[in-house]
Design a protein around this motif. Structure first.
Motif, short mmCIF file in Angstrom:
data_model
loop_
_atom_site.label_atom_id
_atom_site.label_comp_id
_atom_site.label_asym_id
_atom_site.label_seq_id
_atom_site.Cartn_x
_atom_site.Cartn_y
_atom_site.Cartn_z
N ILE A 166 43.33 45.73 43.21
CA ILE A 166 44.02 44.80 44.11
C ILE A 166 45.47 44.55 43.69
O ILE A 166 46.19 43.79 44.33
CB ILE A 166 43.27 43.45 44.22
N ASP B 211 36.22 42.09 43.73
CA ASP B 211 34.89 42.51 44.17
C ASP B 211 33.96 42.66 42.97
O ASP B 211 33.54 43.76 42.61
CB ASP B 211 34.98 43.82 44.95
N ALA C 247 48.65 41.25 48.79
CA ALA C 247 47.98 40.55 49.88
C ALA C 247 46.69 39.88 49.45
O ALA C 247 46.36 38.79 49.91
CB ALA C 247 47.69 41.53 51.02
N SER C 248 45.93 40.50 48.54
CA SER C 248 44.59 40.01 48.24
C SER C 248 44.48 39.52 46.80
O SER C 248 45.09 40.07 45.89
CB SER C 248 43.57 41.13 48.47
N ASN C 249 43.70 38.45 46.63
CA ASN C 249 43.35 37.98 45.29
C ASN C 249 41.84 37.94 45.12
O ASN C 249 41.32 37.27 44.23
CB ASN C 249 43.96 36.60 45.03
N ALA C 250 41.12 38.68 45.98
CA ALA C 250 39.65 38.71 45.93
C ALA C 250 39.19 39.85 45.03
O ALA C 250 39.51 41.02 45.27
CB ALA C 250 39.08 38.89 47.34
N CYS D 66 49.41 45.47 43.21
CA CYS D 66 50.39 46.30 43.90
C CYS D 66 51.41 46.88 42.91
O CYS D 66 52.39 47.50 43.33
CB CYS D 66 51.10 45.50 44.99
N TYR E 180 50.29 40.97 42.18
CA TYR E 180 49.24 41.08 43.20
C TYR E 180 49.85 40.73 44.56
O TYR E 180 50.62 39.77 44.69
CB TYR E 180 48.08 40.14 42.87
#
Length: 312
Positions: A185, A173, A168-171, A187, A166
Motif C-alpha cells: 500500500i 490486508d 490513497a489507502s491505509n488499509a 507509494c 502512503y
C-alpha cells in the motif's frame, strides 16, 4: 503528481467480516493464547526453580519459552481487542512497534533453534565433554549472539521502512502489521527494502536451517552407530521433540512460499501467521515435555511444594 498523505493510523482488515466466524475465532484465539502463555510460563518457572533442570539444554529451552510468550503477546492481544470492540484502527507508531517486535522475536527463534541443535549435537556426539563445553558462561554467549544478529539483520530494512509514504489507502490486508501488505500500500519505491528483506530471509532462514540439518545429520549418524538398540531408542527419544519443533517452525515458513496462486497469497499468509502466533507456541511446550521424564518430575515436585505451602 500523486497525492501523498501523512498517515497517522492504519486499518487492520483482520481475518474475516462474518460476525459468527468472528465469535468463534475470538474464542479459539483466547483459549490458544492462554494455553500458550501458561505452558511456556510453566517451563520458565520449572527451569528456574528445579536444580535438576540447570543444564545447557534447559537454559536454551527457557529462553525459547520467553521468546514464544513475547512473540504471541506481540500479536494476539491486539487482535483479541480488535475483534471484541470492532475497532480495527491502529496508530502508526503502534503498528511500527508491533512490526518490529514480531520480526525480532520471530527471527531470534530461528537462531536459537540453530543453537539448540548444536547443544543436542554436543550432548549426543560429545557426551564426555558436554559439561565442559556447555557450561553456564558459554551458554550465555550464543543467546547474546542470537539477539545481536537479529538486530543487525532487522534494523537496516526497518529503518528504511520508517521513510515510506502512503497514498490513497491505509488499509492493511492482515490482522497484524506485516511487512508484505504494508509495502503493497506504499507509494514509495520499495525495491531496496524488498531486496534487503530477501537477504535478511536468506541469512535468518536458510543459514540457520543448514546448521540445524547438519547438526541432526551428525546426530543421527552417531545414534545409528550406537551398539545397543536400547541406547539408540533412548538417544532418538531425547532429540525427537527438538526435531518435531524444528520441522514445525521451518515447515510453516516454507509453506508461505508454496502458493497455489497470487490471488490466494494473502489468505495463505494469514493462515500461516495464525499457526505461527497461536498454535505453535501452544504446542511446542507440550512437544518438549511429552516424553521428558525430568520435566514431568520437576512439575510434580513443584505441585507438591505448592500443596505443602497451602497446608501450612
Amino acid at each position: 503528481m500523486r497525492n501523498h498523505t501523512s498517515v497517522t493510523s492504519f486499518i487492520l482488515l483482520g481475518l474475516t467480516d462474518v460476525p459468527q466466524l468472528q465469535i468463534l475465532i475470538f474464542i479459539f484465539l483466547l483459549i490458544t493464547y492462554m494455553l500458550s502463555v501458561t505452558r511456556n510460563l510453566s517451563i520458565v518457572i520449572l527451569t528456574l526453580v528445579d536444580f535438576h533442570l540447570k543444564t545447557a539444554m534447559y537454559f536454551f529451552l527457557q529462553n525459547f519459552s520467553y521468546l514464544e510468550i513475547s512473540f504471541t503477546s506481540a500479536c494476539i492481544p491486539r487482535l483479541l481487542y480488535s475483534i471484541s470492540t470492532g475497532d480495527r484502527t491502529i496508530t502508526y507508531n503502534a503498528c511500527i512497534c508491533q512490526l518490529f517486535f514480531t520480526y525480532v522475536f520471530g527471527i531470534t527463534e530461528f537462531f536459537l533453534l540453530a543453537a539448540m541443535s548444536f547443544v543436542q549435537y554436543v550432548a549426543i556426539c560429545k557426551p564426555l565433554h558436554y559439561m565442559t563445553i556447555m557450561n553456564f558462561r558459554v551458554c550465555k554467549r550464543p543467546i547474546f549472539c542470537c539477539w545481536m544478529t537479529t538486530l543487525l539483520i532487522m534494523l537496516p530494512p526497518h529503518s528504511l521502512g520508517l521513510d515510506l509514504e502512503y497514498c490513497a489507502s491505509n488499509a492493511i490486508d492482515h490482522f497484524v502489521c506485516d511487512a508484505n501488505p504494508m509495502l503493497k500500500i506504499s507509494c514509495s519505491d520499495t525495491w531496496l527494502i524488498d531486496q534487503m528483506i530477501i537477504i535478511s530471509a536468506v541469512i535468518s532462514f536458510l543459514i540457520t536451517l543448514l546448521c540445524v540439518v547438519l547438526s541432526y545429520m551428525y546426530i543421527i549418524r552417531k545414534i545409528l552407530k550406537l551398539p545397543s538398540a536400547q541406547q539408540r531408542t533412548r538417544a532418538f527419544s531425547t532429540c525427537s521433540s527438538h526435531i518435531i519443533v524444528d520441522s514445525i517452525t521451518y515447515g510453516r515458513c516454507i509453506f508461505v512460499y508454496i502458493k497455489p496462486s497470487a490471488k490466494d497469497e494473502m489468505g495463505i499468509n494469514k493462515g500461516v501467521t495464525v499457526l505461527t502466533t497461536c498454535i505453535s507456541p501452544m504446542l511446542n511446550p507440550f512437544i518438549y515435555t511429552l516424553r521428558n521424564k525430568q520435566v514431568k518430575q520437576a512439575f510434580n515436585d513443584l505441585v507438591k511444594r505448592f500443596k505443602l505451602l497451602s497446608k501450612n
